[in-house]
Design a protein around this motif. Structure first.
Motif, mmCIF file in Angstrom:
data_model
loop_
_atom_site.group_PDB
_atom_site.id
_atom_site.type_symbol
_atom_site.label_atom_id
_atom_site.label_comp_id
_atom_site.label_asym_id
_atom_site.label_seq_id
_atom_site.Cartn_x
_atom_site.Cartn_y
_atom_site.Cartn_z
ATOM 1 N N SER A 218 47.825 25.197 44.025
ATOM 2 C CA SER A 218 48.720 24.450 44.448
ATOM 3 C C SER A 218 48.765 24.197 46.156
ATOM 4 C CB SER A 218 50.169 24.813 43.665
ATOM 5 O OG SER A 218 51.147 24.039 44.106
ATOM 6 N N ASN A 219 49.092 22.919 46.333
ATOM 7 C CA ASN A 219 49.291 22.711 47.829
ATOM 8 C C ASN A 219 50.064 21.518 47.773
ATOM 9 O OD1 ASN A 219 47.602 20.479 47.792
ATOM 10 N ND2 ASN A 219 45.856 21.643 48.728
ATOM 11 N N ASN A 220 50.563 20.989 49.053
ATOM 12 C CA ASN A 220 51.272 19.721 49.333
ATOM 13 C C ASN A 220 50.675 18.570 48.878
ATOM 14 O OD1 ASN A 220 53.105 21.399 50.558
ATOM 15 N ND2 ASN A 220 52.383 21.099 52.722
ATOM 16 N N TYR A 221 49.132 18.522 48.617
ATOM 17 C CA TYR A 221 48.539 17.463 48.421
ATOM 18 C C TYR A 221 48.315 17.153 46.774
ATOM 19 C CZ TYR A 221 47.838 16.958 53.263
ATOM 20 O OH TYR A 221 48.318 16.869 54.674
ATOM 21 N N SER A 222 47.992 18.199 46.153
ATOM 22 C CA SER A 222 47.388 18.360 44.578
ATOM 23 C C SER A 222 47.726 19.715 43.977
ATOM 24 C CB SER A 222 45.976 17.699 44.762
ATOM 25 O OG SER A 222 45.393 19.011 45.333
ATOM 26 N N ARG A 223 47.726 19.502 42.660
ATOM 27 C CA ARG A 223 47.840 20.606 41.970
ATOM 28 C C ARG A 223 46.384 20.533 41.114
ATOM 29 N NH1 ARG A 223 51.296 20.287 44.680
ATOM 30 N NH2 ARG A 223 53.512 20.584 44.374
ATOM 31 N N THR A 224 45.788 21.598 41.179
ATOM 32 C CA THR A 224 44.331 21.497 40.602
ATOM 33 C C THR A 224 44.130 22.708 39.472
ATOM 34 O OG1 THR A 224 43.555 23.346 42.305
ATOM 35 C CG2 THR A 224 43.287 21.056 42.773
ATOM 36 N N VAL A 225 43.112 22.426 38.721
ATOM 37 C CA VAL A 225 42.887 23.286 37.680
ATOM 38 C C VAL A 225 41.304 23.536 37.766
ATOM 39 C CG1 VAL A 225 42.359 23.737 35.102
ATOM 40 C CG2 VAL A 225 44.523 22.732 36.031
ATOM 41 N N GLY A 226 41.020 24.773 37.892
ATOM 42 C CA GLY A 226 39.592 25.242 38.053
ATOM 43 C C GLY A 226 38.970 26.222 37.288
ATOM 44 N N LEU A 227 37.521 26.449 37.590
ATOM 45 C CA LEU A 227 36.716 27.714 37.066
ATOM 46 C C LEU A 227 36.415 28.466 38.165
ATOM 47 C CD1 LEU A 227 34.308 25.823 34.784
ATOM 48 C CD2 LEU A 227 36.328 26.822 34.053
ATOM 49 N N THR A 228 36.483 29.629 38.205
ATOM 50 C CA THR A 228 36.333 30.780 39.152
ATOM 51 C C THR A 228 35.585 31.953 38.363
ATOM 52 O OG1 THR A 228 37.187 32.591 40.409
ATOM 53 C CG2 THR A 228 38.680 32.051 38.449
ATOM 54 N N ALA A 229 34.465 32.390 39.062
ATOM 55 C CA ALA A 229 33.723 33.553 38.847
ATOM 56 C C ALA A 229 33.460 34.464 39.923
ATOM 57 C CB ALA A 229 32.270 33.077 38.238
ATOM 58 N N GLN A 230 33.353 35.773 39.586
ATOM 59 C CA GLN A 230 33.354 36.653 40.656
ATOM 60 C C GLN A 230 32.024 37.628 40.264
ATOM 61 O OE1 GLN A 230 37.211 38.468 41.034
ATOM 62 N NE2 GLN A 230 37.295 37.755 43.218
ATOM 63 N N GLN A 231 31.200 37.855 41.304
ATOM 64 C CA GLN A 231 30.192 38.833 40.868
ATOM 65 C C GLN A 231 29.986 40.065 41.976
ATOM 66 O OE1 GLN A 231 27.533 38.990 38.396
ATOM 67 N NE2 GLN A 231 27.476 40.975 39.648
ATOM 68 N N ARG A 232 30.172 41.153 41.667
ATOM 69 C CA ARG A 232 30.020 42.237 42.718
ATOM 70 C C ARG A 232 28.663 42.237 43.001
ATOM 71 N NH1 ARG A 232 30.857 48.759 41.770
ATOM 72 N NH2 ARG A 232 28.896 48.204 40.598
ATOM 73 N N ILE A 233 28.409 42.223 44.398
ATOM 74 C CA ILE A 233 27.055 42.353 45.035
ATOM 75 C C ILE A 233 26.821 43.656 45.603
ATOM 76 C CG2 ILE A 233 26.660 39.731 45.000
ATOM 77 C CD1 ILE A 233 27.320 40.067 48.275
ATOM 78 N N PHE A 234 27.766 44.361 46.101
ATOM 79 C CA PHE A 234 27.442 45.619 46.571
ATOM 80 C C PHE A 234 28.877 46.381 45.820
ATOM 81 C CE2 PHE A 234 25.976 43.111 50.400
ATOM 82 C CZ PHE A 234 24.642 43.371 50.144
#
Length: 203
Positions: free
Chosen positions: A37-53
């Motif tokens: 959420s910000n002043n311009y839009s409300r978004t829906v998204g996908l997020t993925a995290q991968q530990r690399i170290f």
């Protein structure tokens, strides 16, 4: 001037991440949903995290308001525990790309002209806290974006809430890494009697 500022910001952020003492989190791979959420839009998204170290993850985000703004982000993040590995804070930086609306103010006519479908790219910073419970990671973050091209506004900030399912636990990832290392050492190890034979053969 804007590009010099962004480049300096990127270098400074990477230096900080590389220099500070590092810790691990409770997951190796996690993926789920992110609401922004910000002043311009409300978004829906996908997020993925991968530990690399042991202490650093890569996070990929794809988000959209299904109207005027769709962006993709790749972030390098460092995690440090607050109470335990299950509850930690993180910070980092990365690159963004997308299609966004842009607003231009005309002081002479007191009008705001909005354009859509602008191809944008920029630099992201991110800071947040996260908790891992029952194989789920919940996080709250703030992600400012500094525009390099395609948008009139240089700065936009976004608050995000994410819920990710832990797909691979950190101890599982560590175990696999140790197994690969042992297999590699075993592959290159010379058998004991063969080593003696080679040694005497040279003599």
């Amino acid at each position: 001037m804007k590009n010099i500022f962004i480049t300096s910001l990127f270098i400074l952020g990477f230096t900080i991440i590389s220099a500070l003492p590092l810790q691990a989190q409770r997951y190796g791979t996690a993926a789920g949903l992110r609401l922004g959420s910000n002043n311009y839009s409300r978004t829906v998204g996908l997020t993925a995290q991968q530990r690399i170290f042991k202490h650093v993850t890569l996070e990929g985000i794809v988000q959209s308001d299904f109207s005027r703004n769709t962006t993709m982000h790749l972030l390098l993040e460092q995690h440090k525990p607050i109470i335990s590995k299950r509850f930690n804070y993180y910070y980092g930086l990365g690159y963004s790309f997308g299609w966004e609306e842009s607003q231009v103010k005309n002081p002479a006519t007191m009008e705001i002209i909005t354009t859509y479908g602008n191809v944008t790219n920029g630099i992201d910073l991110i800071g947040g806290v996260e908790m891992t419970l029952l194989n789920t990671t919940i996080s709250l973050d703030y992600k400012p974006n500094f525009n390099m091209s395609g948008r009139q506004e240089f700065f936009r900030g976004q608050v995000g809430i994410s819920a990710r399912t832990v797909l691979v636990k950190s101890k599982t990832q560590n175990k696999r890494k140790r197994q690969r290392a042992r297999a590699k050492r075993k592959k290159h190890r010379t058998p004991f009697f063969e080593g003696i034979k080679e040694r005497f053969g040279r003599n």
